[in-house]
Design a protein around this motif. Sequence first.
Motif, PDB file in Angstrom:
ATOM      1  N   PHE A  35       0.840  -1.193   0.000  1.00  0.00           N
ATOM      2  CA  PHE A  35       0.000   0.000   0.000  1.00  0.00           C
ATOM      3  C   PHE A  35       0.882   1.252   0.000  1.00  0.00           C
ATOM      4  O   PHE A  35       2.001   1.240   0.508  1.00  0.00           O
ATOM      5  N   TYR A  37       0.200   5.083   1.513  1.00  0.00           N
ATOM      6  CA  TYR A  37      -0.659   5.991   2.254  1.00  0.00           C
ATOM      7  C   TYR A  37      -0.066   7.391   2.171  1.00  0.00           C
ATOM      8  O   TYR A  37       1.144   7.578   2.136  1.00  0.00           O
ATOM      9  N   GLN A  39      -0.107  11.222   4.053  1.00  0.00           N
ATOM     10  CA  GLN A  39      -0.448  11.947   5.281  1.00  0.00           C
ATOM     11  C   GLN A  39      -0.175  13.433   5.068  1.00  0.00           C
ATOM     12  O   GLN A  39       0.956  13.898   5.188  1.00  0.00           O
ATOM     13  N   ARG A  43      -2.670  15.548   9.145  1.00  0.00           N
ATOM     14  CA  ARG A  43      -2.284  14.344   9.890  1.00  0.00           C
ATOM     15  C   ARG A  43      -3.144  13.121   9.545  1.00  0.00           C
ATOM     16  O   ARG A  43      -2.842  12.016   9.994  1.00  0.00           O
ATOM     17  N   MET A  45      -4.387   9.943   7.785  1.00  0.00           N
ATOM     18  CA  MET A  45      -3.779   8.913   6.937  1.00  0.00           C
ATOM     19  C   MET A  45      -4.788   8.530   5.862  1.00  0.00           C
ATOM     20  O   MET A  45      -5.894   8.076   6.167  1.00  0.00           O
ATOM     21  N   LEU A  47      -5.480   6.360   2.295  1.00  0.00           N
ATOM     22  CA  LEU A  47      -5.020   5.309   1.387  1.00  0.00           C
ATOM     23  C   LEU A  47      -4.968   5.856  -0.035  1.00  0.00           C
ATOM     24  O   LEU A  47      -5.944   6.406  -0.529  1.00  0.00           O
ATOM     25  N   PHE A  91       3.769   7.174   2.889  1.00  0.00           N
ATOM     26  CA  PHE A  91       4.240   5.966   3.540  1.00  0.00           C
ATOM     27  C   PHE A  91       3.935   4.749   2.673  1.00  0.00           C
ATOM     28  O   PHE A  91       2.816   4.569   2.192  1.00  0.00           O
ATOM     29  N   MET A  95       1.602  -5.857   4.002  1.00  0.00           N
ATOM     30  CA  MET A  95       0.716  -6.683   4.829  1.00  0.00           C
ATOM     31  C   MET A  95       0.689  -8.113   4.325  1.00  0.00           C
ATOM     32  O   MET A  95       0.621  -8.345   3.121  1.00  0.00           O
ATOM     33  N   GLN A 106      -1.497  -7.275   9.679  1.00  0.00           N
ATOM     34  CA  GLN A 106      -0.806  -6.172  10.340  1.00  0.00           C
ATOM     35  C   GLN A 106      -0.019  -5.402   9.291  1.00  0.00           C
ATOM     36  O   GLN A 106       0.685  -5.982   8.489  1.00  0.00           O
ATOM     37  N   LEU A 107      -0.144  -4.090   9.325  1.00  0.00           N
ATOM     38  CA  LEU A 107       0.613  -3.253   8.408  1.00  0.00           C
ATOM     39  C   LEU A 107       2.002  -2.974   8.983  1.00  0.00           C
ATOM     40  O   LEU A 107       2.129  -2.601  10.144  1.00  0.00           O
ATOM     41  N   PHE A 109       5.041  -0.415   8.196  1.00  0.00           N
ATOM     42  CA  PHE A 109       5.248   0.826   7.468  1.00  0.00           C
ATOM     43  C   PHE A 109       6.726   1.129   7.281  1.00  0.00           C
ATOM     44  O   PHE A 109       7.571   0.797   8.124  1.00  0.00           O
ATOM     45  N   GLY A 110       7.028   1.818   6.186  1.00  0.00           N
ATOM     46  CA  GLY A 110       8.323   2.454   6.040  1.00  0.00           C
ATOM     47  C   GLY A 110       8.347   3.753   6.833  1.00  0.00           C
ATOM     48  O   GLY A 110       7.337   4.156   7.426  1.00  0.00           O
ATOM     49  N   SER A 111       9.496   4.412   6.830  1.00  0.00           N
ATOM     50  CA  SER A 111       9.652   5.623   7.645  1.00  0.00           C
ATOM     51  C   SER A 111       9.119   6.875   6.963  1.00  0.00           C
ATOM     52  O   SER A 111       9.073   7.937   7.581  1.00  0.00           O
TER      53      SER A 111
END
Lengths: 119, 113
Positions: A35, A37, A39, A43, A45, A47, A91, A95, A106-107, A109-111
């Motif tokens: 995925f 996302y 932001q 703030r 999030m 998709l 981001f 999953m 559970q997702l 995430f990258g930084s």
Amino acid sequence: AQTVTQSQPEMSVQEAETVTLSCTYDTSESNYYLFWYKQPPSRQMILVIRQEAYKQQNATENRFSVNFQKAAKSFSLKISDSQLGDTAMYFCAFMIPFSSSGSARQLTFGSGTQLTVLP
Amino acid sequence: DAGITQSPRHKVTETGTPVTLRCHQTENHRYMYWYRQDPGHGLRLIHYSYGVKDTDKGEVSDGYSVSRSKTEDFLLTLESATSSQTSVYFCAISESRSIYEQYFGPGTRLTVT
């Protein structure tokens, strides 16, 4: 364990131009979802796009498209005709839909990559 | 937009005090999640729930507990808040066996002084 790496902390692009955000991941699983996302400063999030690993065709959503390279474990996001409203942190996330280890759905995430669209 | 609300939206508390954050959904989705967002780390999973009274730990569960007594509510509790728990907390929901997108609430900014 799965890991997601976004190697570009910040990027900028001129309005109306095209930009590509990079994402690589590491997994031993063969069935998974990826995925992107967004932001914005609010703030929230949001998709942007989803890709199933079993599908060879790259996903597209209007101005957003992905380049999914399963063998290279790469999942980049291309934004065409960039708009000021695209300014946001982006981001990449990973999953596994099914898992015997309890980590399903559970997702990871990258930084993130902060994208700024310049007027 | 998915019907997800979080309360409070902002909270400042002192070290050692208990704190409870609430996530409320109107979508009747089965799965609910709590994440924390910190600079340089993206979002990390704290706990999740796969049904009423069914919960499990995520990547960063130490110092947190959760409860889900109704489909629509998922509570995150910090039994004794520490400064390392200063963060932005997001709730997310997802539904169905064939749809894996997670939809996020607006977030709660928690500051522990």
